[in-house]
Design an enzyme around this catalytic site. Structure first.
Site, PDB file in Angstrom:
ATOM      1  CB  CYS A 109       5.288  -3.741  -1.195  1.00 54.22           C
ATOM      2  SG  CYS A 109       5.799  -2.497  -2.376  1.00 54.22           S
ATOM      3  NE  ARG A 145       3.521   4.213  -5.964  1.00 55.73           N
ATOM      4  CZ  ARG A 145       3.492   4.750  -4.761  1.00 55.73           C
ATOM      5  NH1 ARG A 145       4.446   5.548  -4.354  1.00 55.73           N
ATOM      6  NH2 ARG A 145       2.494   4.493  -3.963  1.00 55.73           N
ATOM      7  NE  ARG A 160       7.935   5.642   1.325  1.00 54.95           N
ATOM      8  CZ  ARG A 160       7.477   6.793   0.868  1.00 54.95           C
ATOM      9  NH1 ARG A 160       8.187   7.893   0.955  1.00 54.95           N
ATOM     10  NH2 ARG A 160       6.287   6.851   0.308  1.00 54.95           N
ATOM     11  CG  HIS A 171       2.725  -6.496  -4.055  1.00 55.80           C
ATOM     12  ND1 HIS A 171       1.955  -6.003  -3.030  1.00 55.80           N
ATOM     13  CD2 HIS A 171       3.452  -5.461  -4.508  1.00 55.80           C
ATOM     14  CE1 HIS A 171       2.207  -4.723  -2.873  1.00 55.80           C
ATOM     15  NE2 HIS A 171       3.106  -4.368  -3.756  1.00 55.80           N
ATOM     16  CD  GLU A 192       0.390  -9.104  -1.877  1.00 55.93           C
ATOM     17  OE1 GLU A 192       1.408  -9.798  -1.734  1.00 55.93           O
ATOM     18  OE2 GLU A 192       0.408  -7.857  -1.949  1.00 55.93           O
ATOM     19  N   GLY A 207       0.872  -1.184   0.000  1.00 51.40           N
ATOM     20  CA  GLY A 207       0.000   0.000   0.000  1.00 51.40           C
ATOM     21  C   GLY A 207       0.894   1.214   0.000  1.00 51.40           C
TER      22      GLY A 207
HETATM   23  N1  GLN Z   1       5.898   3.003  -2.499  1.00 51.15           N
HETATM   24  C1  GLN Z   1       5.049   2.519  -1.447  1.00 51.15           C
HETATM   25  C2  GLN Z   1       5.489   3.035  -0.085  1.00 51.15           C
HETATM   26  O1  GLN Z   1       6.429   3.707   0.044  1.00 51.15           O
HETATM   27  C3  GLN Z   1       5.008   1.010  -1.414  1.00 51.15           C
HETATM   28  C4  GLN Z   1       4.305   0.460  -2.638  1.00 51.15           C
HETATM   29  C5  GLN Z   1       3.628  -0.846  -2.433  1.00 51.15           C
HETATM   30  O2  GLN Z   1       3.355  -1.283  -1.297  1.00 51.15           O
HETATM   31  N2  GLN Z   1       3.252  -1.483  -3.508  1.00 51.15           N
HETATM   32  O3  GLN Z   1       4.882   2.732   0.880  1.00 51.15           O
END
Ligand code: GLN
Length: 197
Positions: free
Chosen positions: A78, A137, A107, A173, A175, A46
């Site tokens: 993530c 990301r 990040r 991920h 999942e 997230g």
């Molecule tokens: N870029 C998001 C963050 O810094 C992480 C992205 C993800 O969970 N898919 O939290």
């Protein structure tokens, strides 16, 4: 086994579906009372800065830190990996992590949403068949301290999966790609912690 999924924000439903399909009783965790009844916890993907803010706002951050410190098995994907990292690079101002993993993560290390990608990873701990991994990301584990162990790297050698005792974290991920071996690996930790407990 009762396994919680932190459900403040992010793709918690996808994790709940995988965990249920593997036979766990799943509790969505939004309050300390829900955290108190679980044998393990998944922190989903997230947005880590939002998850951080909401966890403090809902009075969950300190109970989460205490549970991690007491040995609760936790798997972060993530943004969840970012939450578990002791050090977060390129955090937004004031962003805190829960900590637990002796690593620093950066990040958005692979670029923006448009630079998201999927690839196959060799992960010996999970067997010979490569893991199909989706990076959205995603963060990278920039340094792994002596207490943590790297489990997987991408082709250029950067680390994207780690474990440390009862903690497990992946930049990607599982999942959302039908890959269940990380969840199974995590549930083994939950089971052995419950037996010890
Ligand atoms: N870029 C998001 C963050 O810094 C992480 C992205 C993800 O969970 N898919 O939290």
């Amino acid at each position: 086994m009762t396994v919680g999924v932190l459900a403040l924000q992010g793709d918690f439903r996808e994790h709940a579906t995988v965990l249920s399909s593997l036979g766990s009783d799943v509790v969505l965790v939004r309050r300390p009372e829900e955290l108190a009844v679980v044998d393990g916890l998944v922190i989903p993907g997230g947005e880590s800065s939002v998850m951080d803010k909401l966890s403090r706002m809902f009075g969950l951050a300190e109970p989460l830190r205490a549970a991690i410190g007491a040995g609760l098995p936790v798997y972060g994907t993530c943004a969840g990996l970012i939450m578990l990292a002791d050090t977060v690079l390129d955090a937004i101002r004031g962003q805190q992590s829960l900590g637990g993993l002796d690593i620093s993560v950066r990040r958005n290390a692979f670029g923006s949403q448009a630079d998201s990608f999927e690839t196959d990873l060799d992960i010996p701990a999970l067997g010979a068949v490569p893991v199909h991994a989706a990076f959205i990301r995603a963060p990278v584990v920039e340094s792994v301290g002596p207490l943590a162990t790297a489990l997987a790297t991408v082709a250029d050698g950067r680390c994207v999966a780690v474990e440390q005792g009862n903690l497990l974290g992946t930049s990607f991920h599982p999942e959302i790609t039908g890959e269940h071996r990380f969840h199974e690996y995590f549930l083994q930790k939950v089971l052995s912690a419950a037996f010890r407990g």
